[in-house]
Design an enzyme around this catalytic site. Sequence first.
Site, mmCIF file in Angstrom:
data_model
loop_
_atom_site.group_PDB
_atom_site.id
_atom_site.type_symbol
_atom_site.label_atom_id
_atom_site.label_comp_id
_atom_site.label_asym_id
_atom_site.label_seq_id
_atom_site.Cartn_x
_atom_site.Cartn_y
_atom_site.Cartn_z
ATOM 1 N N ASN A 42 1.460 3.351 -2.986
ATOM 2 C CA ASN A 42 2.042 3.781 -4.258
ATOM 3 C C ASN A 42 1.524 5.146 -4.695
ATOM 4 O O ASN A 42 2.294 6.013 -5.126
ATOM 5 C CB ASN A 42 1.745 2.758 -5.357
ATOM 6 C CG ASN A 42 2.489 1.456 -5.166
ATOM 7 O OD1 ASN A 42 3.492 1.398 -4.454
ATOM 8 N ND2 ASN A 42 2.008 0.400 -5.792
ATOM 9 N N GLY A 43 0.200 5.325 -4.588
ATOM 10 C CA GLY A 43 -0.401 6.584 -5.007
ATOM 11 C C GLY A 43 0.063 7.759 -4.165
ATOM 12 O O GLY A 43 0.373 8.838 -4.686
ATOM 13 N N ARG A 44 0.125 7.563 -2.848
ATOM 14 C CA ARG A 44 0.566 8.640 -1.958
ATOM 15 C C ARG A 44 2.036 8.965 -2.154
ATOM 16 O O ARG A 44 2.446 10.121 -2.052
ATOM 17 C CB ARG A 44 0.292 8.241 -0.500
ATOM 18 C CG ARG A 44 -1.130 8.538 -0.054
ATOM 19 C CD ARG A 44 -1.478 7.836 1.228
ATOM 20 N NE ARG A 44 -1.767 6.426 0.995
ATOM 21 C CZ ARG A 44 -2.009 5.552 1.947
ATOM 22 N NH1 ARG A 44 -1.972 5.933 3.217
ATOM 23 N NH2 ARG A 44 -2.287 4.304 1.651
ATOM 24 N N TRP A 45 2.828 7.944 -2.456
ATOM 25 C CA TRP A 45 4.249 8.169 -2.750
ATOM 26 C C TRP A 45 4.392 9.079 -3.969
ATOM 27 O O TRP A 45 5.194 10.027 -3.953
ATOM 28 C CB TRP A 45 4.924 6.827 -3.012
ATOM 29 C CG TRP A 45 6.388 6.901 -3.307
ATOM 30 C CD1 TRP A 45 7.424 6.852 -2.408
ATOM 31 C CD2 TRP A 45 6.996 7.020 -4.607
ATOM 32 N NE1 TRP A 45 8.628 6.941 -3.056
ATOM 33 C CE2 TRP A 45 8.401 7.045 -4.413
ATOM 34 C CE3 TRP A 45 6.500 7.107 -5.903
ATOM 35 C CZ2 TRP A 45 9.305 7.153 -5.465
ATOM 36 C CZ3 TRP A 45 7.389 7.220 -6.955
ATOM 37 C CH2 TRP A 45 8.780 7.240 -6.740
ATOM 38 N N ILE A 99 -7.148 -5.388 6.894
ATOM 39 C CA ILE A 99 -6.769 -6.537 6.069
ATOM 40 C C ILE A 99 -7.231 -6.391 4.621
ATOM 41 O O ILE A 99 -6.646 -6.970 3.717
ATOM 42 C CB ILE A 99 -7.329 -7.844 6.667
ATOM 43 C CG1 ILE A 99 -6.819 -8.016 8.100
ATOM 44 C CG2 ILE A 99 -6.924 -9.044 5.835
ATOM 45 C CD1 ILE A 99 -7.342 -9.270 8.772
ATOM 46 N N ASP A 102 0.824 -1.204 0.000
ATOM 47 C CA ASP A 102 0.000 0.000 0.000
ATOM 48 C C ASP A 102 0.861 1.259 0.000
ATOM 49 O O ASP A 102 1.940 1.283 0.590
ATOM 50 C CB ASP A 102 -0.906 -0.016 1.237
ATOM 51 C CG ASP A 102 -2.100 0.911 1.094
ATOM 52 O OD1 ASP A 102 -2.345 1.404 -0.019
ATOM 53 O OD2 ASP A 102 -2.780 1.149 2.102
ATOM 54 N N ASN A 113 -10.344 -3.498 -6.955
ATOM 55 C CA ASN A 113 -9.538 -2.495 -7.658
ATOM 56 C C ASN A 113 -10.062 -2.142 -9.046
ATOM 57 O O ASN A 113 -9.635 -1.147 -9.655
ATOM 58 C CB ASN A 113 -8.081 -2.955 -7.773
ATOM 59 C CG ASN A 113 -7.322 -2.870 -6.464
ATOM 60 O OD1 ASN A 113 -6.333 -3.571 -6.261
ATOM 61 N ND2 ASN A 113 -7.774 -2.005 -5.559
ATOM 62 N N SER A 164 -6.726 -6.363 -6.270
ATOM 63 C CA SER A 164 -7.877 -6.980 -5.612
ATOM 64 C C SER A 164 -9.095 -6.964 -6.536
ATOM 65 O O SER A 164 -9.134 -6.244 -7.539
ATOM 66 C CB SER A 164 -8.211 -6.229 -4.320
ATOM 67 O OG SER A 164 -8.858 -5.004 -4.605
ATOM 68 N N THR A 165 -10.098 -7.734 -6.163
ATOM 69 C CA THR A 165 -11.338 -7.754 -6.931
ATOM 70 C C THR A 165 -12.051 -6.414 -6.856
ATOM 71 O O THR A 165 -12.910 -6.118 -7.697
ATOM 72 C CB THR A 165 -12.271 -8.863 -6.410
ATOM 73 O OG1 THR A 165 -12.384 -8.760 -4.975
ATOM 74 C CG2 THR A 165 -11.730 -10.244 -6.751
#
Length: 258
Positions: free
Chosen positions: A37-40, A213, A35, A83, A80-81
């Site tokens: 990637n977008g915020r990075w 989770i 988790d 996403n 994930s399903t």
Amino acid sequence: MKHFFRNEKNKPTDTTEILFNAAEKIPHHIAIIMDGNGRWAQKKFLPRIAGHKEGMNTVKKITKRASQIGVKVLTLYAFSTENWKRPDTEVSFLMQLPVDFFDTFVPDLIKENVKVQVIGFTDQLPLHTKKAVEQAIEDTKNNTGMILNFALNYGSRSEMLEATKQIAEQVKAGELAVEDINEVVFEQQLMTTTLGEYQDVDYMIRTSGEERISNFLLWQNAYSEFYFTKVLWPDFDEAALEQAIGVYQTRHRRFGGI
């Protein structure tokens, strides 16, 4: 270059010493929710896809280090399903990532003796993504080291529903008696059954500071240890993995006992 874990006093300890004295405390199965990637990317004033691209470079680093440490299975929550709800442009980029990743990384996986496996509803993936995944599995099928297990178009609730349906069909066909349904029977219908003795997760790591989770390996995480870090996935390097494992080594897993 030496690598270090953190011991119970939070002092650096030589990795080789830890592995020699406490090899049994290396988690066999590590699962990671990658988790942040977008915020990075946002912090660097870059588009979200730049974060996803950098995140795949992190996958390469963590895969190699986990294999070297002695991890048996590394399961990564890649898509994930849920996403599919993201913008079409981002989904398209994410579906291309496995193609680019395996195109460049399979030779390294072969060199590291790492075997690729995938869990998830792969029949729903775009053809080019599915082909790349299947080719990577084929190219590494003879490797006998760590299993790099991608959760791709995966959702744990859907996985358990499908497992329940399969068991119901066996009962309906007279192949299985209701009274014979137990945990072993149920686990045999889960997507992780191919992991054998390492099906259950020992250590679940989530980056970026979120503490949930997110429909990831709900059954398999029943007795796993959890580790949440504020480090964003693209910044989660080998030292961060070692520090996380150092924390794991200080814990006592009771599995409901004393």
